[in-house]
Design an enzyme around this catalytic site. Sequence first.
Site, PDB file in Angstrom:
ATOM      1  N   SER A 182      21.434  25.719  26.858  1.00 46.30           N
ATOM      2  CA  SER A 182      22.732  25.169  25.911  1.00 46.30           C
ATOM      3  C   SER A 182      23.656  25.947  25.703  1.00 46.30           C
ATOM      4  O   SER A 182      23.665  27.435  25.391  1.00 46.30           O
ATOM      5  CB  SER A 182      21.960  24.166  24.742  1.00 46.30           C
ATOM      6  OG  SER A 182      22.123  25.064  23.962  1.00 46.30           O
ATOM      7  N   ARG A 234      16.354  18.744  30.522  1.00 46.87           N
ATOM      8  CA  ARG A 234      15.534  19.674  30.253  1.00 46.87           C
ATOM      9  C   ARG A 234      14.284  18.779  29.910  1.00 46.87           C
ATOM     10  O   ARG A 234      14.288  17.895  29.251  1.00 46.87           O
ATOM     11  CB  ARG A 234      16.524  20.387  28.710  1.00 46.87           C
ATOM     12  CG  ARG A 234      17.645  20.926  29.695  1.00 46.87           C
ATOM     13  CD  ARG A 234      18.539  21.435  28.615  1.00 46.87           C
ATOM     14  NE  ARG A 234      19.844  22.287  29.260  1.00 46.87           N
ATOM     15  CZ  ARG A 234      20.340  22.663  28.904  1.00 46.87           C
ATOM     16  NH1 ARG A 234      20.811  22.656  27.234  1.00 46.87           N
ATOM     17  NH2 ARG A 234      21.528  23.726  29.364  1.00 46.87           N
ATOM     18  N   ASP A 294      29.781  22.683  26.242  1.00 48.76           N
ATOM     19  CA  ASP A 294      28.679  21.949  26.189  1.00 48.76           C
ATOM     20  C   ASP A 294      27.820  22.842  27.893  1.00 48.76           C
ATOM     21  O   ASP A 294      29.285  21.910  28.692  1.00 48.76           O
ATOM     22  CB  ASP A 294      28.278  20.355  26.945  1.00 48.76           C
ATOM     23  CG  ASP A 294      27.029  19.646  26.313  1.00 48.76           C
ATOM     24  OD1 ASP A 294      26.665  19.740  25.025  1.00 48.76           O
ATOM     25  OD2 ASP A 294      26.395  19.655  27.738  1.00 48.76           O
ATOM     26  N   ARG A 338      25.051  25.624  22.787  1.00 49.43           N
ATOM     27  CA  ARG A 338      25.326  25.971  21.297  1.00 49.43           C
ATOM     28  C   ARG A 338      24.996  27.171  20.801  1.00 49.43           C
ATOM     29  O   ARG A 338      24.561  28.381  20.826  1.00 49.43           O
ATOM     30  CB  ARG A 338      24.263  24.991  20.524  1.00 49.43           C
ATOM     31  CG  ARG A 338      22.887  25.749  20.487  1.00 49.43           C
ATOM     32  CD  ARG A 338      21.838  25.315  20.112  1.00 49.43           C
ATOM     33  NE  ARG A 338      21.493  24.038  21.216  1.00 49.43           N
ATOM     34  CZ  ARG A 338      19.911  23.452  21.723  1.00 49.43           C
ATOM     35  NH1 ARG A 338      19.250  23.360  20.726  1.00 49.43           N
ATOM     36  NH2 ARG A 338      19.875  22.254  22.084  1.00 49.43           N
ATOM     37  N   ASP A 390      29.088  12.361  20.912  1.00 42.62           N
ATOM     38  CA  ASP A 390      28.021  12.136  21.089  1.00 42.62           C
ATOM     39  C   ASP A 390      26.397  11.929  21.695  1.00 42.62           C
ATOM     40  O   ASP A 390      25.226  11.787  21.366  1.00 42.62           O
ATOM     41  CB  ASP A 390      28.265  12.341  22.887  1.00 42.62           C
ATOM     42  CG  ASP A 390      28.506  14.026  23.711  1.00 42.62           C
ATOM     43  OD1 ASP A 390      28.480  14.162  22.741  1.00 42.62           O
ATOM     44  OD2 ASP A 390      28.326  13.870  24.252  1.00 42.62           O
ATOM     45  N   HIS A 391      26.500  13.381  20.082  1.00 44.70           N
ATOM     46  CA  HIS A 391      25.247  13.651  20.042  1.00 44.70           C
ATOM     47  C   HIS A 391      24.406  13.559  19.420  1.00 44.70           C
ATOM     48  O   HIS A 391      23.853  12.944  18.576  1.00 44.70           O
ATOM     49  CB  HIS A 391      25.462  15.594  20.042  1.00 44.70           C
ATOM     50  CG  HIS A 391      25.479  16.326  21.367  1.00 44.70           C
ATOM     51  ND1 HIS A 391      26.215  15.798  22.349  1.00 44.70           N
ATOM     52  CD2 HIS A 391      25.101  16.720  22.453  1.00 44.70           C
ATOM     53  CE1 HIS A 391      26.151  16.886  23.776  1.00 44.70           C
ATOM     54  NE2 HIS A 391      24.786  17.652  23.593  1.00 44.70           N
TER      55      HIS A 391
END
Length: 647
Positions: free
Chosen positions: A533, A379, A119, A535, A64-65
Amino acid sequence: MGNNLTYKILCGHLVSGHPVAGEEIGIRIDQTLTQDATGTMAYLQFEAIGVPRVRTKLSVSYVDHNTLQTGFENADDHRFLQSMAAKYGVYFSRPGNGICHQVHLERFGVPGQTLLGSDSHTPTAGALGMIAIGAGGLDVAVAMAGGPFYLQAPQVVKVYLTGELPPWVSAKDVILEVLRRLTVKGGVGKVIEYTGPGVAGLSIPQRATITNMGAELGATTSIFPSDRVTQAFLAAQGREEVWQELGPDPDAACDEVLEIDLGKLVPLAARPHSPDNVAPVEEIGPVPVQQVVIGSCTNSSYADLMRVAAILKGRVVHPDVSLVIAPGSRQVLHMLAQNGALADLIAAGARVVESACGPCIGMGQAPPSAGVSVRTFNRNFKGRSSTPDAQVYLTSPEVAAATALKGALTDPRDLGACPQVTMPVKFAVDDRMILPPAAELERVEIVRGPNIKPLPAKEPLPADLKGRVLLKVGDNITTDDILPGGSQVLPLRSNIPAISRYTFTGIDPEFVGRAAAEGGGFIVGGQNYGQGSSREHAALAPMYLGIKAVLALSFARIHKANLINFGILPLIFAAAEDYELVQQGDELSLLGIRQQLENFLASQGRWIAVDNLTRGGQIRVTHDLSSRQVKIILAGGLLNFTREQGK
Ligand code: MIC
Ligand code: SF4
């Protein structure tokens, strides 16, 4: 005293530790989710752990990203993920099927279960009464392999909701109000549990907007009870059989209480550049706006977009505004197409993009120079839109739609009667874009593109650490600051050497060169270092550049865990004055650091002496690591530690 829902579920999944706030506990994970931007690393790590099949009840891999395919990299990653899913027993949600959190809510979430996702907005599923937590990819890989997830047992903040939302006021305003009160670091170490008579009036997508954006509080997660509303939603998704009633005991204990009368809320907006910079739209006034974007995992449900379509129907977007709409899932888009609402959106001039994260992570639709963009996202960190000087406001879909029509930030109450949207009795369920794992796992070949590089290795912690402070930053540094998103950088998520060249580029373009010249060193941060995030690239890239430790006033939860997982020491200044004493360029020495941490394991205190070789003098720093985390640091990261344990 009775139990809150948070501890009922945590205790039901406990595998180690005492469930007392502040203590480290290990919990069993029922479900995992990954998305493509963090997923490639997570599956490489899963592969390195070496189990033949996931050991969870359910694992799903979403794409989806990275759906803007400007080169071969993202498409190659998608194929890699698809083959990994088929081989290791993971469901694969194909590109175009929607944003992981929206699809997980629709098709997979189960009240009472635990979900770990790579996520930070995984807590969205808390809307269904799950304990759903965001983590780094490596933690998710370990959970897929059947290992426990370790976390600090949280404090519980009870948000007691009364009343009903007035017309034009939405779930987004509830969470913006919580952010206004608690701030972006107010939720660290806490679970936000929603209770009270106001809960019954909130639909599942509304609850999901609230739990989703609880991530911006820094909270471990947020949760709603599982009640009749949950049952109706699951039934409409054809999944009523997974429903069970769950809630806190009437006399449940909690650590903090926040009361919100829904009836008193007004349309709110988070002003640039922080989700907690909240004020009433009416008070902010009619700021001219060049872009409106409606979508993201916070506000792109069927009901959200139906409301937007009703507001826009028969009208046209203001000539100065570019209106972009990204539906949260294929189910949502399909239903809008079927019932004609999509035609209303198109007729109003909306630029409809695919069901994906898209502009939320800077994958296209960057605003114009110094442009003002009103977004329904979660965000608004500086630069996240991919336009460094853009001003991003976060609002509800209602405010966004009104703003798109007027060309300036608009309180939707100015539009007159509020359209009524009811939740469907049946959603258009079609899971053909979710591929089940292969029948014969061992026959699946993994497809690896040339951009997929192996995970860099890290040595065990040496006896001493010495180096320069390569960067000193202030409070609330985000992982977007550490390693930006956007269409240029995101395709490099599977290639650590290449992506590490973008570390801190938004803050200091010289950082990477300095790190290379010095062969690594230290970073000094303020409060809430690493918010945002999940990440792990924000830890992996610094590790690759030779960062040995980060000294900060405090850390955000997921980033701290990621630093530890990759063998970077998160150290905490004992006092604000000590932060002032260390300057960029100073040479620091942590003599005997390995021994000091080994001493800690023998119960000998947490203090660590840091000599400032440039300025003379010594400061003392501390850490809040558990014994397990110290062992991970000593081993040089979680993968090394796991391998050592396996020997
Ligand atoms: C985000 O919203 O910042 C992301 C992109 O979804 C991240 C994950 C990532 O960086 O891949 C998150 O929230 O964890
Ligand atoms: Fe995607 Fe944005 Fe949600 Fe992150 S916050 S998962 S980028 S939609």
